[in-house]
Design a protein around this motif. Structure first.
Motif, short mmCIF file in Angstrom:
data_model
loop_
_atom_site.label_atom_id
_atom_site.label_comp_id
_atom_site.label_asym_id
_atom_site.label_seq_id
_atom_site.Cartn_x
_atom_site.Cartn_y
_atom_site.Cartn_z
N ARG A 204 6.78 12.03 -28.78
CA ARG A 204 7.40 11.32 -27.66
C ARG A 204 8.06 10.03 -28.17
O ARG A 204 9.22 9.76 -27.89
N THR A 205 7.30 9.27 -28.96
CA THR A 205 7.81 8.00 -29.48
C THR A 205 9.03 8.24 -30.37
O THR A 205 10.02 7.53 -30.27
N GLU A 208 12.04 9.21 -28.29
CA GLU A 208 12.58 8.07 -27.53
C GLU A 208 13.47 7.23 -28.43
O GLU A 208 14.56 6.80 -28.03
#
Ligand code: HEM
Ligand code: FES
Lengths: 235, 260
Positions: A204-205, A208
């Protein structure tokens, strides 16, 4: 219930439609950019590219209609989901609410999306339909053809861009729209992975961060075209 | 220390509400926020006024009943803390503190700061459980589970169902709550037989209640007293996709439960 019915009626189904159509548009936006950056090469390149796209009118129309369908589904899901969101919070907080760490882009997806939609309509009228009334250049783009050389008689897309972005108003509108697209994608290009059920934890990081970088790249890439023409680097 | 409270007062579900300001008596800074409300209510009662209605039960952060929006933030200023574990010392002497109820159409105000959150119970009632024959307690460790899965199931199981996620979300979406419940059971071996039926049923119930939809802002996770994270929403979406495919190819899994 039937799966298709669930896909189009449930909240998560609609989010999947939004994520999948968003992903398709995201890929299109990158492909479209790569094609357009040929404007920086000798003019024969982009004219040959445009000629190639028109090689099969049938295929072109299939692609065009699919894109219209994709945009339509994205906007439809955005509008219906947004209407539900608004009705789910009929009264607001007296003390306001913080974003609680939410990015600016994530809170204004609908607004940025609507302006992008308006831009897409203008953009199609400008360079695809070639409606003279809205190009602010006082020229009919459909009459621009290459004279002489091996490309004699082909559409002169290079000249169309130079004349089209010669208008500061038009260029400014393009820059604003591309800026909003960059903001929309800085959130959307990673959010779509959640909507499609992919990417957790460290991914996810990473996604992003990647989404933000790619969005800035998309902005710089698209913005370079009207700016280069305005500064007469491309002429 | 003393503070001023700007409190939402609403006599009933259909009555008009408004903010009223109250000056507190001298407070012990180590009082909990709810004890402060108790003290203010004692005074109001002595004066013959209606005490401020607020929801509370365990007062130790495990039941999910307390539900105050303090200065615009569900559960107040701290991270990973419920309203009941917020203390007066976290505020400044003389400060005016705004207190209001969770606001969402599916959480109507019953009175003052108390909201009706039975929407969550109705979502739970369609899938927030495993159907098992209750015989004698099974032997511990008879069903193996990986450490990673059991840890993540425990992370999801922390959800106390308070509804702060809905209160904080700009769309009043309940997806964090539902995803915690779906994820908790979906990670455990006991939850597998009903896994895909569960996600379809719970999402359907969530939609019927009129909650909004996730736009991945992350506000929910930021205010969650139990730090449930967005990854559970990703998992729920993936389970939902698998459930749709199973429905499509006519697999029984999504339609039926554990069976007899
Ligand atoms: C070239 C045009 C567009 C592209 C490339 C694009 C791309 C994306 C992407 C990748 C997402 C993330 C999907 C997800 O979260 O599941 C997204 C979300 C969204 N888009 Fe677009 N979009 C475009 C146009 C529009 C338009 C015209 C609208 C307006 C009606 C719109 C409104 C939204 C909304 C409301 C979301 C949801 C935000 C969220 O889920 O976080 N978009 N878009
Ligand atoms: S009163 Fe039980 S969690 Fe706050």
């Amino acid at each position: 219930m039937k799966p298709l019915q669930l896909l189009f009626q449930s909240s998560i189904g609609k989010k999947m439609i939004m994520g999948a159509t968003g992903a398709a548009m995201f890929l299109f936006v990158i492909g479209h950019l790569v094609g357009n950056l040929q404007v920086f090469l000798p003019k024969e390149h982009i004219n040959a590219y445009a000629h190639l796209l028109h090689a099969s009118e049938g295929l072109l129309w299939i692609i065009r209609l699919s894109l219209v369908g994709i945009v339509g589904l994205h906007v439809w899901s955005a509008v219906t989901l947004n209407a539900q969101n608004n009705s789910a919070r009929p009264s607001t907080y007296g003390a306001g609410t913080g974003p609680f760490g939410a990015s600016w882009a994530s809170q204004y997806m609908f607004m940025t999306g609507l302006v992008i939609a308006a831009f897409v309509v203008y953009h199609l009228l400008h360079y695809t339909v070639q409606l003279s009334a809205i190009n602010f250049a006082g020229k009919d783009f459909s009459t621009l053809t290459v004279v002489g050389g091996p490309q004699n008689g082909w559409k002169d897309v290079h000249q169309m861009l130079v004349i089209g972005f010669g208008s500061p108003i038009v260029s400014l509108f393009y820059l604003v729209a591309i800026g909003l697209l960059c903001i929309h994608l800085s959130h959307g290009a990673s959010a779509m992975f959640q909507s499609l059920g992919i990417a957790e934890g460290a991914w996810r990081t990473r996604l992003e961060a990647l989404a933000k970088c790619v969005s800035i790249g998309i902005f710089l890439g698209y913005a370079s075209i009207p700016i280069a023409i305005f500064l007469r680097i491309v002429s | 220390m003393r503070v001023n409270l700007k409190v939402w007062r609403q006599p009933g579900p259909h009555a008009r509400g408004e903010f009223k300001t109250y000056a507190t008596p001298d407070l012990n800074p180590d009082m909990s926020f709810l004890e402060m409300l108790d003290v203010v209510n004692d005074e109001l009662t002595l004066k013959g006024e209606e005490p401020i209605a607020f929801a509370h039960d365990c007062r130790e952060g495990i039941c999910g009943t307390c539900s105050l929006v303090i200065n615009g933030k569900p559960h107040g200023p701290h991270r990973a803390v419920a309203s009941c574990q917020t203390y007066v010392r976290s505020f400044k002497d003389g400060e005016t503190i705004t207190i209001e109820p969770f606001r969402a159409k599916p959480f109507p105000v019953i009175r003052d700061l108390v909201t009706d959150r039975t929407a969550f119970d109705r979502i739970m009632s369609v899938g927030g459980y495993v159907s098992v024959r209750t015989g004698a307690a099974p032997d511990a460790n008879s069903i193996p589970i990986s450490k990673i899965d059991s840890d993540r199931a425990m992370d999801a199981a922390q959800c106390i169902g308070c509804g702060a996620c809905v209160a904080a979300c700009k769309n009043a979406s309940a997806m964090l709550f539902v995803s915690a419940k779906v994820g908790h059971l979906g990670l455990l071996p006991q939850g597998q037989p009903e896994r895909y039926r569960r996600v379809l049923a719970m999402v359907n119930a969530m939609d019927d209640e009129g909650f909004g939809n996730c736009t991945v802002t992350g506000s929910c996770a930021a205010v969650c007293p139990k730090e449930i994270n967005l990854d559970f929403i990703t998992r729920m979406n993936r389970d939902y996709l698998v459930a749709l495919v199973q429905e499509g190819v006519g697999r029984k899994g999504a339609k039926e439960g554990a069976g007899g």
